[in-house]
Scaffold this active site. Sequence first.
Site, mmCIF file in Angstrom:
data_model
loop_
_atom_site.group_PDB
_atom_site.id
_atom_site.type_symbol
_atom_site.label_atom_id
_atom_site.label_comp_id
_atom_site.label_asym_id
_atom_site.label_seq_id
_atom_site.Cartn_x
_atom_site.Cartn_y
_atom_site.Cartn_z
ATOM 1 N N CYS A 125 0.828 -1.208 0.000
ATOM 2 C CA CYS A 125 0.000 0.000 0.000
ATOM 3 C C CYS A 125 0.860 1.256 0.000
ATOM 4 O O CYS A 125 2.040 1.231 0.357
ATOM 5 C CB CYS A 125 -0.912 0.010 1.218
ATOM 6 S SG CYS A 125 -2.091 -1.354 1.274
ATOM 7 N N GLU A 127 0.642 3.803 2.018
ATOM 8 C CA GLU A 127 1.061 4.169 3.371
ATOM 9 C C GLU A 127 2.291 3.376 3.797
ATOM 10 O O GLU A 127 3.208 3.917 4.426
ATOM 11 C CB GLU A 127 -0.075 3.919 4.363
ATOM 12 C CG GLU A 127 -1.330 4.743 4.096
ATOM 13 C CD GLU A 127 -2.298 4.050 3.146
ATOM 14 O OE1 GLU A 127 -3.486 4.405 3.175
ATOM 15 O OE2 GLU A 127 -1.875 3.158 2.372
#
Length: 207
Positions: A125, A127
């Site tokens: 991801c 993040e």
Amino acid sequence: MATARFLARRGCSNSRRRRSTASSRCGPGFSGGPAPSSHVRASRRGAGSGRDRKRGSCHSASRHHSRVSRNGWPTMTLLAAAIGARANAYAPYSGFSVGAAIRCPDGSVHAGCNVENVAYPEGTCAEAGAIAAMVAAGRTAIAEVWVVSDGPELVTPCGGCRQKLAEFADAGVPVVLADLGGERARTTVGALLPGAFGPAHLAGTSE
């Protein structure tokens, strides 16, 4: 011959000066992606096109530094960093690109994008990418997080990324959800992951 040498030296000097000026516009403390750009548009098929990357420039981010967030820090630095990282997202399977940017207490900004894999669980991801860039730069504390997508619904960090953020962020750290136009919602790490598993849970365990 002397005139040709003079012109060659002058051209070299101008080239160095242009590179130096461009570098200074981007500002210090940015890692994990291309020079921030607020007008790069990523392809809906996944990774941003080469044309988009060429059009991206750091002057668009510096132009908006007068805007400040509720804590007094420039917001466009984080928004532009997340958008710039999103332009490089590798999403050939879902076609859904996401960018994330983290600000540390020292003001440094670290960005990441989603990277998919044909073996779906092996993808990462945005993040997680931003956190990896932060740690690689020698930082281990998060002060603010921005997540940028371009869909009809707001995108929040997945469960795994919420736990990853909680490893480096206090419960009150703001998480800003945005699209390419800017901020759309604001929450906190604690609100996203109440009762997070933390170091205190390991207290008293035997090695």
